[in-house]
Design a protein around this motif. Structure first.
Motif, PDB file in Angstrom:
ATOM      1  N   LEU A   1       0.824  -1.208   0.000  1.00 18.71           N
ATOM      2  CA  LEU A   1       0.000   0.000   0.000  1.00 18.71           C
ATOM      3  C   LEU A   1       0.859   1.259   0.000  1.00 18.71           C
ATOM      4  O   LEU A   1       0.581   2.217  -0.725  1.00 18.71           O
ATOM      5  N   ILE A   2       1.892   1.268   0.833  1.00 20.82           N
ATOM      6  CA  ILE A   2       2.760   2.451   0.892  1.00 20.82           C
ATOM      7  C   ILE A   2       3.489   2.634  -0.437  1.00 20.82           C
ATOM      8  O   ILE A   2       3.642   3.759  -0.931  1.00 20.82           O
ATOM      9  N   HIS A   3       3.926   1.529  -1.051  1.00 22.35           N
ATOM     10  CA  HIS A   3       4.600   1.631  -2.356  1.00 22.35           C
ATOM     11  C   HIS A   3       3.622   2.117  -3.428  1.00 22.35           C
ATOM     12  O   HIS A   3       3.974   2.971  -4.247  1.00 22.35           O
TER      13      HIS A   3
ATOM     14  N   ILE B   1       7.945   7.605  14.508  1.00 21.78           N
ATOM     15  CA  ILE B   1       6.570   7.868  14.080  1.00 21.78           C
ATOM     16  C   ILE B   1       5.880   8.800  15.067  1.00 21.78           C
ATOM     17  O   ILE B   1       5.205   9.769  14.670  1.00 21.78           O
ATOM     18  N   CYS B   2       6.034   8.529  16.359  1.00 21.59           N
ATOM     19  CA  CYS B   2       5.418   9.373  17.393  1.00 21.59           C
ATOM     20  C   CYS B   2       5.977  10.789  17.340  1.00 21.59           C
ATOM     21  O   CYS B   2       5.238  11.766  17.488  1.00 21.59           O
TER      22      CYS B   2
ATOM     23  N   SER C   1       4.919  10.197   7.888  1.00 22.11           N
ATOM     24  CA  SER C   1       5.297   9.086   8.760  1.00 22.11           C
ATOM     25  C   SER C   1       5.437   7.776   8.007  1.00 22.11           C
ATOM     26  O   SER C   1       5.960   6.799   8.571  1.00 22.11           O
ATOM     27  N   ASP C   2       4.980   7.725   6.753  1.00 21.68           N
ATOM     28  CA  ASP C   2       4.953   6.452   6.028  1.00 21.68           C
ATOM     29  C   ASP C   2       6.340   5.868   5.811  1.00 21.68           C
ATOM     30  O   ASP C   2       6.481   4.648   5.708  1.00 21.68           O
ATOM     31  N   ILE C   3       7.353   6.718   5.724  1.00 19.39           N
ATOM     32  CA  ILE C   3       8.706   6.189   5.541  1.00 19.39           C
ATOM     33  C   ILE C   3       9.126   5.352   6.748  1.00 19.39           C
ATOM     34  O   ILE C   3       9.730   4.280   6.605  1.00 19.39           O
TER      35      ILE C   3
END
Length: 309
Positions: free
Chosen positions: A59-61, A124-125, A70-72
């Motif tokens: 999904l991220i790709h 991420i946080c 944050s997706d990285i």
């Protein structure tokens, strides 16, 4: 037994090679309940965590042109968790049958990888904390290259930690994990509580909060609950290791703590997927539209399944 901790006192020397005296199950046969619970969690990781993390990666790709900041970190965390979810067969064989030291080198390396996963969670946080609590600074840094650099640094720390844990040559190296998990847990707790506080103060009351902020509030609240559920057991138990007998800590406490922490490899991707729109592929939608045209049904009335939090 050796879980994520060093238990060199259970090894005997055979020439220059340390060989376990007994299997894990033989050493903990007098209290097997936690072994069964732990292996149940690891099996869940293998059968649910691997496909869930692979879907997250896909999904991220697929949506990389419209991804969040944050997706990285989520992508790298999914890669790490996918590798960790591969070990249950070797771990089960090692617990029941194997007494060779070579399997411990492999398992210790994977345990070291998982021990460091909290660093990606902390990233991420931190990213979400900056977006909510310091939006101006976040906007200025949004298009900078610091996130890939942070990911590379975290992977470097993770691999160095895993290699050192694998070698097992540093005395009391398990204390590094205790310090790391305490520090990252406190940091993640601070970030998420700060986000919840900032969002709750955005209106006169919860009923007046903007719907988008309401969803963000709910999402961060769920993330906070997951962090507490997965990481509170090791945080609460490991600092008190000297107060437990070696047998109780080795066969009971460590299985509880690491079982809850390891199951995050399944919970985290499922949580991510539950808050993403899962649309049917283009060919499926085209097929549905053609079918609707043939039957005289308005294309707009066709159903698209979503799973929003």
């Amino acid at each position: 037994m050796e879980m994520h901790n060093d238990t060199s006192n259970t090894l005997v020397l055979n020439g220059n090679v340390s060989v376990p005296e007994k299997t894990v199950y033989e050493m903990c046969s007098h209290m097997p309940a936690m072994i069964l619970l732990y292996m149940g969690m690891q099996i869940i990781n293998m059968f649910m965590g691997i496909p869930a993390n692979l879907i997250v990666l896909w999904l991220i790709h697929r949506n990389r042109s419209d991804s969040s900041t944050s997706d990285i970190f989520i992508w790298h965390l999914a890669v790490l968790d996918t590798f960790f979810c591969l070990i249950p067969p070797l771990e089960l064989a090692n617990m029941l049958y194997l007494t060779t030291s070579s399997t411990w080198y492999i398992l210790r390396f994977f345990y070291g990888i998982k021990d460091s996963s909290s660093l990606f969670l902390a990233c991420i946080c931190m990213d979400r904390y900056m977006a909510v609590c310091h939006p101006i600074v976040f906007s200025n840094l949004k298009d900078q290259r610091h996130r890939p650099v942070c990911a590379v640094v975290v992977w470097f720390i993770t691999l160095v930690y895993a290699i050192l844990k694998c070698l097992g040559t540093i005395p009391n190296f398990d204390k590094v994990f205790t310090v790391m998990i305490l520090a990252t847990f406190a940091f993640m707790l601070f970030c998420n509580i700060s986000i919840l506080w900032a969002l709750s103060q955005s209106g006169q009351g919860r009923d007046d909060m903007h719907p988008v902020k309401k969803r963000a509030f709910k999402m961060v609240l769920i993330i906070l609950a997951i962090i507490v559920f997965n990481y509170l057991p090791p945080v609460a138990l490991f600092p008190f290791q000297p107060y437990f007998s070696p047998d109780v800590f080795k066969c009971y406490i460590s299985f509880i703590a690491f079982g809850f922490m390891d199951i995050s490899s399944s919970i985290q991707p499922v949580l991510y997927l539950s808050n993403k729109k899962l649309q049917c592929p283009a060919w499926c939608c085209e097929c549905c539209c053609n079918k609707d045209t043939e039957t005289g049904t308005r294309p707009e009335s066709s159903t698209v399944y979503t799973t929003n939090a």
